[in-house]
Design a protein around this motif. Structure first.
Motif, PDB file in Angstrom:
ATOM      1  N   THR A 355       0.828  -1.210   0.000  1.00 18.75           N
ATOM      2  CA  THR A 355       0.000   0.000   0.000  1.00 18.75           C
ATOM      3  C   THR A 355       0.859   1.256   0.000  1.00 18.75           C
ATOM      4  OG1 THR A 355      -1.731  -1.206   1.205  1.00 18.75           O
ATOM      5  CG2 THR A 355      -1.857   1.196   1.230  1.00 18.75           C
ATOM      6  N   ASP A 356       1.931   1.262   0.791  1.00 19.19           N
ATOM      7  CA  ASP A 356       2.817   2.440   0.856  1.00 19.19           C
ATOM      8  C   ASP A 356       3.451   2.709  -0.493  1.00 19.19           C
ATOM      9  OD1 ASP A 356       2.209   2.787   3.510  1.00 19.19           O
ATOM     10  OD2 ASP A 356       3.955   1.672   4.254  1.00 19.19           O
ATOM     11  N   ARG A 357       3.910   1.686  -1.180  1.00 18.65           N
ATOM     12  CA  ARG A 357       4.531   1.867  -2.502  1.00 18.65           C
ATOM     13  C   ARG A 357       3.516   2.405  -3.508  1.00 18.65           C
ATOM     14  NH1 ARG A 357       6.957  -3.140  -1.092  1.00 18.65           N
ATOM     15  NH2 ARG A 357       5.417  -4.253  -2.355  1.00 18.65           N
ATOM     16  N   LEU A 358       2.318   1.885  -3.462  1.00 14.77           N
ATOM     17  CA  LEU A 358       1.276   2.309  -4.397  1.00 14.77           C
ATOM     18  C   LEU A 358       0.882   3.768  -4.154  1.00 14.77           C
ATOM     19  CD1 LEU A 358      -0.704   1.582  -6.643  1.00 14.77           C
ATOM     20  CD2 LEU A 358      -2.312   0.771  -4.887  1.00 14.77           C
ATOM     21  N   LEU A 359       0.807   4.174  -2.889  1.00 17.93           N
ATOM     22  CA  LEU A 359       0.447   5.553  -2.569  1.00 17.93           C
ATOM     23  C   LEU A 359       1.523   6.526  -3.055  1.00 17.93           C
ATOM     24  CD1 LEU A 359      -1.027   5.207   1.049  1.00 17.93           C
ATOM     25  CD2 LEU A 359      -2.251   5.880  -1.022  1.00 17.93           C
ATOM     26  N   LEU A 360       2.817   6.142  -2.948  1.00 13.18           N
ATOM     27  CA  LEU A 360       3.906   7.010  -3.396  1.00 13.18           C
ATOM     28  C   LEU A 360       3.844   7.236  -4.894  1.00 13.18           C
ATOM     29  CD1 LEU A 360       6.447   8.585  -2.695  1.00 13.18           C
ATOM     30  CD2 LEU A 360       7.784   6.461  -2.945  1.00 13.18           C
ATOM     31  N   ARG A 361       3.623   6.164  -5.654  1.00  9.41           N
ATOM     32  CA  ARG A 361       3.512   6.307  -7.109  1.00  9.41           C
ATOM     33  C   ARG A 361       2.291   7.141  -7.485  1.00  9.41           C
ATOM     34  NH1 ARG A 361       5.028   0.776  -7.146  1.00  9.41           N
ATOM     35  NH2 ARG A 361       2.836   0.180  -7.519  1.00  9.41           N
ATOM     36  N   SER A 362       1.207   6.940  -6.798  1.00  9.73           N
ATOM     37  CA  SER A 362      -0.021   7.665  -7.121  1.00  9.73           C
ATOM     38  C   SER A 362       0.125   9.154  -6.849  1.00  9.73           C
ATOM     39  CB  SER A 362      -1.196   7.111  -6.285  1.00  9.73           C
ATOM     40  OG  SER A 362      -1.416   5.756  -6.597  1.00  9.73           O
ATOM     41  N   ASN A 363       0.838   9.543  -5.803  1.00 12.78           N
ATOM     42  CA  ASN A 363       1.047  10.955  -5.480  1.00 12.78           C
ATOM     43  C   ASN A 363       1.872  11.651  -6.555  1.00 12.78           C
ATOM     44  OD1 ASN A 363      -0.419  11.031  -3.112  1.00 12.78           O
ATOM     45  ND2 ASN A 363       1.307  10.385  -1.828  1.00 12.78           N
ATOM     46  N   ASN A 364       2.926  10.993  -7.040  1.00  9.27           N
ATOM     47  CA  ASN A 364       3.766  11.567  -8.104  1.00  9.27           C
ATOM     48  C   ASN A 364       2.950  11.795  -9.372  1.00  9.27           C
ATOM     49  OD1 ASN A 364       6.028  11.602  -6.447  1.00  9.27           O
ATOM     50  ND2 ASN A 364       6.688   9.545  -7.055  1.00  9.27           N
ATOM     51  N   ASN A 365       2.177  10.808  -9.783  1.00 12.89           N
ATOM     52  CA  ASN A 365       1.352  10.939 -10.997  1.00 12.89           C
ATOM     53  C   ASN A 365       0.323  12.051 -10.838  1.00 12.89           C
ATOM     54  OD1 ASN A 365       2.668   8.867 -12.295  1.00 12.89           O
ATOM     55  ND2 ASN A 365       1.238   7.280 -11.556  1.00 12.89           N
ATOM     56  N   LEU A 366      -0.258  12.160  -9.659  1.00 17.21           N
ATOM     57  CA  LEU A 366      -1.273  13.168  -9.426  1.00 17.21           C
ATOM     58  C   LEU A 366      -0.675  14.576  -9.509  1.00 17.21           C
ATOM     59  CD1 LEU A 366      -4.187  13.764  -8.644  1.00 17.21           C
ATOM     60  CD2 LEU A 366      -3.528  13.565  -6.227  1.00 17.21           C
ATOM     61  N   HIS A 367       0.546  14.773  -9.032  1.00 12.60           N
ATOM     62  CA  HIS A 367       1.193  16.098  -9.070  1.00 12.60           C
ATOM     63  C   HIS A 367       1.429  16.541 -10.513  1.00 12.60           C
ATOM     64  CE1 HIS A 367       3.726  19.431  -7.809  1.00 12.60           C
ATOM     65  NE2 HIS A 367       4.690  18.991  -8.638  1.00 12.60           N
ATOM     66  N   HIS A 368       1.943  15.639 -11.343  1.00 14.97           N
ATOM     67  CA  HIS A 368       2.189  15.960 -12.754  1.00 14.97           C
ATOM     68  C   HIS A 368       0.886  16.320 -13.463  1.00 14.97           C
ATOM     69  CE1 HIS A 368       6.396  15.045 -12.538  1.00 14.97           C
ATOM     70  NE2 HIS A 368       6.210  13.745 -12.249  1.00 14.97           N
ATOM     71  N   LYS A 369      -0.164  15.584 -13.206  1.00 14.61           N
ATOM     72  CA  LYS A 369      -1.455  15.827 -13.870  1.00 14.61           C
ATOM     73  C   LYS A 369      -2.062  17.161 -13.426  1.00 14.61           C
ATOM     74  CE  LYS A 369      -2.664  11.045 -14.797  1.00 14.61           C
ATOM     75  NZ  LYS A 369      -3.607   9.950 -14.556  1.00 14.61           N
TER      76      LYS A 369
END
Length: 477
Positions: A355-369
């Motif tokens: 879950t922690d790894r998935l949340l980190l990737r999701s935050n990065n993608n959300l910032h770019h978008k």
């Protein structure tokens, strides 16, 4: 020459007698032949008690095969004899002396030239009538048996709880009051419904009225559980109606169980014999009904006790079985539970890392978008403002032109409306013609003699039409 059917030489040779002489010879012959009283068997066809105490009867003998009289005779019981014979007969037979009863009477045969043949009754043998009554009763029973209906009502099962009872009785009978009080005040508080179908319970009309009541109950048989026929008290003679074939036949074939409580302990009528259940008195009939409830309650208590006992035994047996199963499987369950608990903790740890790894990737993608959307929004906003300004200028110019055109159009319409105003039209010399409050637009709408009115700018003129071919005002008011 015509032939004579009478022989004149012998026509007057026979003895000639007056009617009175013939009557005297008949009287003498009867006196000689019946000098002593004789016993006569007959049925009482009619019977009247005179206010003087005498009793006048018509005795008949019927042809049994045709039920028609084959002999009739007048009979008299003089008052002094009748006062003794009547109570003696009724006490001995238990039946009232009246029409329809067969009797054996001691008679003097009398003949009177004016009143004809008559019998003077001196004595009566009640044992013959008792035998005849019992004979008829047995014949009725045998007839019911021969027809196969004697035991039909007895074969209908009595309901376990007869809550709805159709009662056949007289409203004024003491027996009915005893029956009702017994049901209403039963010590167990059972709720028992009953309805009275009122009838005569003695006399000539009794049998027919009881049959009528049975017919009424039959038409609503779904509303009742049983029928109770009750009367209570009275003399033995009052029971005659309960020995009739028609009543017994109706009771025997009735589709609901019938109980009788007629009120005579030592006497059993045919109605008692064919009924489902015979009780001695109306009170006994009520107690029988209450008894069915008491028996049903006892049976229900026994069933409850048996159920509780069986359930308790089954519960104890099941409890012991469960204890054995618990002792056997508890260790296995604990070991299995520990194993499952360890596996769950391991899976939770792995799930937290993923879950922690998935949340980190999701935050990065959300910032770019979000950065991309912000840039795109600024471009669209600047472009939309330019278009909005252009459209605003065009709308303002169009609105001003439209306002001027509509104002000019309203001015023209106002001038036209003023020109067409009825008041202005009337000022120019025109008028409006009305009849019965309605506008007339043509000559065909009026006839000679009609009253019309013409409205002008300063008033109204009323006129009568004298000629419908052209318009002309003849009379003005």
């Amino acid at each position: 020459m015509e032939k004579s059917y009478f022989n004149s030489s012998t026509m007057y040779d026979t003895e000639r007698l007056t009617l009175y002489e013939v009557s005297q010879r008949i009287q003498d012959t009867i006196y000689d032949r019946f000098a002593e009283s004789i016993w006569v068997i007959a049925e009482i066809g009619e019977m009247k008690e005179h206010r003087t105490g005498h009793c006048y009867m018509e005795l008949v003998e019927k042809d049994e095969s045709k039920d028609l009289p084959k002999a009739k005779a007048r009979a008299t019981i003089w008052g002094s004899t009748y006062r003794v014979l009547k109570p003696f007969f009724e006490m001995a037979t238990g039946r009232k002396l009246g029409a329809g009863i067969k009797v054996l009477v001691l008679c003097e045969i009398q003949y009177h030239p004016v009143y004809g043949l008559s019998l003077n009754i001196r004595d009566i043998d009640p044992s013959y009538t008792i035998g005849d009554i019992e004979k008829r009763k047995q014949e009725t029973i045998q007839r019911l048996m021969d027809e196969g209906i004697f035991d039909m009502n007895k074969q209908i099962p009595m309901p376990m709880l007869p809550k709805r009872i159709a009662v056949i009785s007289s409203r004024n009978a003491a027996g009915f009051e005893d029956f009702a009080n017994q049901l209403d005040s039963n010590s167990s508080g059972y709720s028992i419904q009953y309805h009275l179908f009122e009838t005569d319970m003695q006399g000539e009309k009794a049998e027919n009225t009881i049959i009528d009541a049975l017919d009424s109950i039959y038409r609503q048989s779904a509303s009742w559980d049983i029928v109770a026929i009750i009367r209570g008290g009275g003399s033995q003679s009052d029971l005659a109606c309960f020995d009739g074939y028609m009543l017994a036949s109706h009771i025997a074939q009735f589709p609901l169980p019938i109980i009788t409580g007629i009120g005579h302990e030592k006497d059993t009528t045919v109605a008692d014999l064919v009924a489902n259940t015979r009780l001695k008195t109306p009170t006994a009939a009520a107690e029988f009904i209450i008894g069915t409830f008491f028996n049903a309650e006892g049976l229900l208590k026994d069933i409850v006790d048996e159920f509780i006992s069986a359930t308790s035994g089954l519960f104890n047996e099941s409890k012991h079985t469960l204890i054995k199963i618990q002792n056997k499987f508890t260790p296995l369950v604990l070991r299995k539970a520990n194993s499952i608990n360890h596996d769950i903790h391991h899976r939770i740890y792995s799930l937290n890392e993923a879950t922690d790894r998935l949340l980190l990737r999701s935050n990065n993608n959300l910032h770019h978008k979000m950065e991309f959307v912000k840039t795109k929004y600024n471009l669209i906003q600047n472009d939309s403002l330019k278009h909005l300004k252009t459209y605003s200028t065009r709308i303002e110019q169009y609105t001003k032109g439209l306002h001027k055109a509509k104002s000019d159009e309203l001015i023209s319409l106002e001038k036209m409306v003023n020109a067409l105003n009825p008041k202005n039209v009337l000022k120019r010399g025109f008028s409006i013609t009305l009849m019965n409050g309605k506008v007339i637009s043509g000559i065909t709408q009026v006839q000679k003699g009609d009253i019309i009115s013409s409205k002008l700018t300063d008033g109204e003129i009323t006129s009568r039409v004298e000629d419908a071919n052209f318009t002309r005002i003849m009379t003005a008011n």
